[in-house]
Enzyme design. Structure first.
Site, PDB file in Angstrom:
ATOM      1  N   SER A   1     -30.224 -18.558 -10.025  1.00 33.23           N
ATOM      2  CA  SER A   1     -30.945 -17.315 -10.205  1.00 33.23           C
ATOM      3  C   SER A   1     -30.734 -16.664 -11.563  1.00 33.23           C
ATOM      4  CB  SER A   1     -30.544 -16.318  -9.110  1.00 33.23           C
ATOM      5  OG  SER A   1     -29.164 -16.020  -9.169  1.00 33.23           O
TER       6      SER A   1
ATOM      7  N   SER B   1     -25.947 -20.497  -9.175  1.00 32.94           N
ATOM      8  CA  SER B   1     -26.869 -19.688  -9.973  1.00 32.94           C
ATOM      9  C   SER B   1     -26.511 -19.552 -11.445  1.00 32.94           C
ATOM     10  CB  SER B   1     -26.999 -18.286  -9.362  1.00 32.94           C
ATOM     11  OG  SER B   1     -27.737 -18.345  -8.164  1.00 32.94           O
TER      12      SER B   1
ATOM     13  N   LYS C   1     -28.488 -10.145 -15.914  1.00 34.85           N
ATOM     14  CA  LYS C   1     -29.556 -10.484 -14.982  1.00 34.85           C
ATOM     15  C   LYS C   1     -29.851  -9.264 -14.112  1.00 34.85           C
ATOM     16  CE  LYS C   1     -28.366 -13.455 -11.641  1.00 34.85           C
ATOM     17  NZ  LYS C   1     -27.749 -14.619 -10.963  1.00 34.85           N
TER      18      LYS C   1
END
Length: 464
Positions: free
Chosen positions: A155, A179, A80
């Site tokens: 996220s 997340s 990410k």
């Protein structure tokens, strides 16, 4: 023979390890998948074709030389875009900062590179990883492969979408309030948040509350365990983590799936005193399905009478967003922040040191009291999410404060686990008629990831 992308991560790893597949062959295959599928899903912010192929060629050279292979030799994955990867730009999902090319790997990327993994790129995130959706002002929003009108969560939403769409076999995420577990639940994956301090957390996230830990997003408990084993290869990342009592590897724990556990069942949320929290019918049905599945597997499920400090809501927001006060955002670029970041940054800047110290004290007492309650059971079962995955734009259509409230209402069971530092896993239990997936969350005792992986494997084996 199945296509490479249809193989489990464990099967693919074993094929690479014994030379039945080459690293370049595998890397090229998954890059083609990304090129074909990602334009409609927006999972990736950056695809590193040349770097990935160079790394794959190097992996094949290592094999040819007869040198020892890493535990993830040739395995493709992606990071990410909060995590620095050497030679690749890091955006942090924001338009308010320049996007610098990282000079070296962050600890999370470094440990996986040393394990032999091949990074294919950087995935979509919300600004600074703040939100449980993956929308920002620098690229189109990540979309849920189960329904492209919906968010894959956040996220780690870009990573989850990439795994769910079979563009990579698994991926590391970071989890500071849910997340990993939120996007896993939204896309039908297994998402494991390890114990505090178990593995490196990545970069780009100030973490006063010691909330963030890295962990796996995968299509099964065994595949999640395989990635976790690689993440914990280096013990210098465990200063605050309870040692696992399981004598073998996490992969072995998931494969053996041993144990019968006393599981406390609860829908209580620490946000309930401050916000209206309720489960929609799909979340209720998934929770019921999780209870019945675990009972079929032989576990003892009992109602858990849990209570939480009503000060949690305010204290968590203050500590969670404290890093925004020191973020190096130029005054002339403040208007490039998303609404929620701007609102929360302004609030963080207005807090005093005494406010912050008081909030930390509340959370540390919350940690003590909650772990004491949970200790009556081997693990705690909660819903993973309170609602089905939300439409793209649902959080952002009414201002930053409403955005934050909606996030808490969507995922009211995840952040408390980060505050307590405990391990937790989300596992699918129900497939809806429209193809969406719904999950439950299991919260373990300190250091008991192996038990959680065993229980997750039990759910996979007994769900209907």
């Amino acid at each position: 023979m199945s296509e490479l992308h249809e193989l489990s991560a464990l099967t693919l790893r074993d094929a690479l390890a014994r030379g039945a597949a080459g690293a370049r062959e595998v890397t090229e295959h998954f890059l083609r998948r990304i090129d074909a599928l990602d334009p409609e899903l927006n999972s990736f912010l950056t695809v590193t074709h040349e770097d990935a192929l160079d790394a794959a060629d190097n992996a094949d050279s290592v094999r040819a030389s007869g040198a020892p292979l890493g535990p993830l030799h040739g395995m493709p994955l992606a990071h990410k875009d909060l995590t620095d990867v050497a030679g690749v730009r890091t955006t942090l999902g924001t338009a308010a900062l320049e996007h610098a090319v990282a000079g070296q790997d962050a600890p999370l990327a470094a440990v996986l590179r040393r394990a032999g993994a091949v990074s294919l790129g950087k995935t979509q995130v919300p600004e600074f990883g703040l939100s449980c959706y993956s929308e920002n002002r620098i690229a189109p929003p990540a979309r849920n492969p189960l329904d492209r009108r919906l968010s894959p969560g956040g996220s780690s939403g870009g990573s989850a979408a990439a795994v769910a769409a079979l563009m990579i076999p698994f991926a590391p995420g970071t989890d500071g309030g849910g997340s990993i577990r939120i996007p896993a639940a939204a896309t039908g994956l297994v998402g494991l948040k390890p114990n505090r301090g178990r593995v490196p957390s990545g970069s780009g996230q100030a973490d006063l509350g010691q909330l963030v830990v890295a962990g796996p997003l995968a299509r099964s408990a065994v595949d999640a365990a395989l990635l976790l084993d690689a993440l914990v290869q280096e013990p210098n990342y465990r200063p605050t983590s309870a040692a696992s009592r399981y004598p073998g590897s996490f992969t072995d724990a998931a494969l053996r799936a041993e144990g019968r556990f006393r599981i406390g069942v609860s829908t209580a949320s620490p946000f309930a005193g401050a916000l209206e929290i309720g489960l929609d019918s799909a979340a209720t049905d998934a929770f019921t399905a999780g209870i019945r599945t675990l009972q079929r597997a032989g576990h003892d499920l009992v109602d858990a009478d849990l209570s939480y400090d009503p000060r949690y809501h305010d204290a968590f927001q203050l500590v969670w967003t404290a890093g925004l006060a020191t973020a190096p955002i130029p005054d002339d670029r403040e208007d490039r922040l998303t609404d929620i970041t701007r609102v929360l940054r302004r609030r963080a800047l207005g807090r005093s040191a005494a406010d912050l110290a008081g909030a930390v004290d509340v959370l540390r007492q919350f940690e003590h009291d909650t772990i004491e309650q949970y200790s009556r059971y081997d693990m705690i079962l909660t819903p993973a999410l309170a609602m089905t995955p939300r439409p793209i734009g649902w959080y952002t259509d009414a201002g930053g404060d409403t955005d934050y409230v909606r996030q808490c209402q969507y995922s009211p069971y995840t952040s408390m686990v980060n505050v307590c530092g405990l391990p937790a896993v989300t596992v699918p239990t129900l497939r809806l008629p429209d193809g969406l997936s719904m999950s439950v969350q299991l919260i373990g005792r300190p250091g008991e990831e192996a038990q959680l992986l065993a229980a997750a494997a039990h759910i996979e084996a007994h769900r209907q």
